[in-house]
Design a protein around this motif. Structure first.
Motif, short mmCIF file in Angstrom:
data_model
loop_
_atom_site.label_atom_id
_atom_site.label_comp_id
_atom_site.label_asym_id
_atom_site.label_seq_id
_atom_site.Cartn_x
_atom_site.Cartn_y
_atom_site.Cartn_z
N ALA A 108 0.85 -1.18 0.00
CA ALA A 108 0.00 0.00 0.00
C ALA A 108 0.89 1.24 0.00
CB ALA A 108 -0.91 0.01 1.22
N THR A 109 0.43 2.26 -0.69
CA THR A 109 1.18 3.52 -0.70
C THR A 109 0.86 4.30 0.56
OG1 THR A 109 1.01 3.57 -3.11
CG2 THR A 109 1.60 5.64 -2.01
N ALA A 110 1.90 4.82 1.20
CA ALA A 110 1.71 5.68 2.37
C ALA A 110 2.67 6.85 2.25
CB ALA A 110 1.98 4.90 3.66
N ARG A 111 2.21 8.03 2.63
CA ARG A 111 3.06 9.21 2.48
C ARG A 111 3.41 9.84 3.82
NH1 ARG A 111 3.20 9.05 -2.74
NH2 ARG A 111 1.32 8.74 -4.00
N GLU A 112 2.72 9.39 4.87
CA GLU A 112 3.01 9.92 6.22
C GLU A 112 2.60 8.87 7.26
OE1 GLU A 112 -0.03 10.46 7.74
OE2 GLU A 112 -0.97 10.03 5.80
N ALA A 163 11.07 2.50 -0.36
CA ALA A 163 11.14 3.91 -0.75
C ALA A 163 11.00 4.03 -2.27
CB ALA A 163 12.47 4.49 -0.30
N ILE A 164 10.22 5.01 -2.70
CA ILE A 164 9.94 5.18 -4.14
C ILE A 164 9.98 6.66 -4.51
CG2 ILE A 164 7.43 5.24 -3.78
CD1 ILE A 164 7.14 3.77 -6.51
N GLY A 165 10.29 6.89 -5.78
CA GLY A 165 10.25 8.25 -6.32
C GLY A 165 11.62 8.84 -6.50
C1 LIG Z 1 6.22 0.34 -4.23
C2 LIG Z 1 5.20 1.32 -4.71
N1 LIG Z 1 4.95 2.40 -3.97
C3 LIG Z 1 4.05 3.30 -4.39
C4 LIG Z 1 3.36 3.10 -5.57
C5 LIG Z 1 2.32 4.09 -6.05
O1 LIG Z 1 1.03 3.48 -6.04
P1 LIG Z 1 -0.25 4.43 -6.29
O2 LIG Z 1 -0.20 5.53 -5.31
O3 LIG Z 1 -1.46 3.59 -6.30
O4 LIG Z 1 0.00 5.01 -7.75
P2 LIG Z 1 0.08 4.19 -9.12
O5 LIG Z 1 1.39 3.48 -9.16
O6 LIG Z 1 -1.05 3.23 -9.16
O7 LIG Z 1 0.00 5.23 -10.18
C6 LIG Z 1 3.64 1.95 -6.30
N2 LIG Z 1 3.02 1.69 -7.47
N3 LIG Z 1 4.56 1.07 -5.86
#
Ligand SMILES: Cc1ncc(COP(=O)(O)OP(=O)(O)O)c(N)n1
Ligand SMILES: Cc1nc(C(=O)O)sc1CCOP(=O)(O)O
Ligand SMILES: [Mg+2]
Length: 208
Positions: A108-112, A163-165
């Motif tokens: 799941a994506t989490a930012r904080e 970590a991503i981005g």
């Molecule tokens: C490992 C990982 N982290 C974050 C994301 C982003 O997912 P999401 O916020 O649903 O955005 P999309 O990738 O669907 O555009 C990810 N894919 N993987």
């Protein structure tokens, strides 16, 4: 649940990219340390997503790597992927867990920290946390959170933080020092002149 690899390679399906060629370069280098997340553009059909995911599952199986599917959990189930990844615009984490079942890998994506705690309580087995640095690969993201933002999430949860981005081999050490278990990349491998070498450099920076 299988142990999670530390290098997550997200497929780059933008026009002009060749995600399967990139995977064929990265898989022999990273093997079981690689988690491949099949992510297609929003306008891709389910059939296109299914075809890429099916081929990715087969390639990953040869090397002991893990295949996850982004967003489209029915595709994950249909191809026998190990799990999926959801964010704010996708199924809620609890619903995703019900769809995938109790043993699947669910990111799941989490930012904080608060969102991270909620996602774990709802069933996430790892968190994708970012954007750590500026990236041109995805638009509409909030401001980068840097290693300090990653550390804040790491301190709030007890699941692996990916970590991503804008992650590159050069930025991995600070993210690891902040407690990230691993990293997820698109451009650092897909955009590299030599994806196999880029994979090796990322693994080296991760200490794998
Ligand atoms: C490992 C990982 N982290 C974050 C994301 C982003 O997912 P999401 O916020 O649903 O955005 P999309 O990738 O669907 O555009 C990810 N894919 N993987
Ligand atoms: C798909 C995606 N999600 C992000 C987030 O922060 O949620 S950043 C991102 C793009 C990652 O690509 P690159 O490694 O080329 O920066
Ligand atoms: Mg999503």
């Amino acid at each position: 649940m299988p142990s999670l690899g530390r290098l997550h390679l997200i497929t780059d399906t933008r026009p002009g990219r060749n995600p399967l060629a990139v995977l064929r370069a990265a898989l022999p280098v990273a093997r079981a340390e690689l988690v491949v997340q099949v992510r297609v553009t929003d306008d891709a059909t389910d059939r296109e997503a299914y075809d890429l995911a099916r081929r990715t599952v087969a390639l990953c199986a040869r090397y002991g790597a893990t295949c996850l599917v982004n967003d489209r959990l029915h595709v994950a189930l249909a191809v026998g992927a190990a799990g999926g990844h959801v964010g704010a615009d996708d199924l809620p984490v609890g619903a995703a867990r019900r769809v995938l079942g109790s043993t699947a890998v669910l990111g799941a994506t989490a930012r904080e920290p608060d969102g991270a705690v909620e996602a774990v309580a709802a069933g996430a087995s790892y968190l994708g946390v970012g954007p750590c640095h500026a990236t041109s690969t995805k638009s509409g993201l909030p401001a980068p959170i840097g290693p300090a933002g990653v550390r804040a999430v790491v301190e709030a949860v007890d699941v692996p933080v990916i970590a991503i981005g804008g992650v590159t081999a050069a930025t991995v050490p600070a993210l690891r020092a902040a407690g990230a278990y691993g990293v997820a990349v698109i451009g650092a491998v897909s955009g590299a002149a030599d994806p196999a070498r880029a994979t090796a450099e990322l693994l080296g920076a991760l200490g794998c």
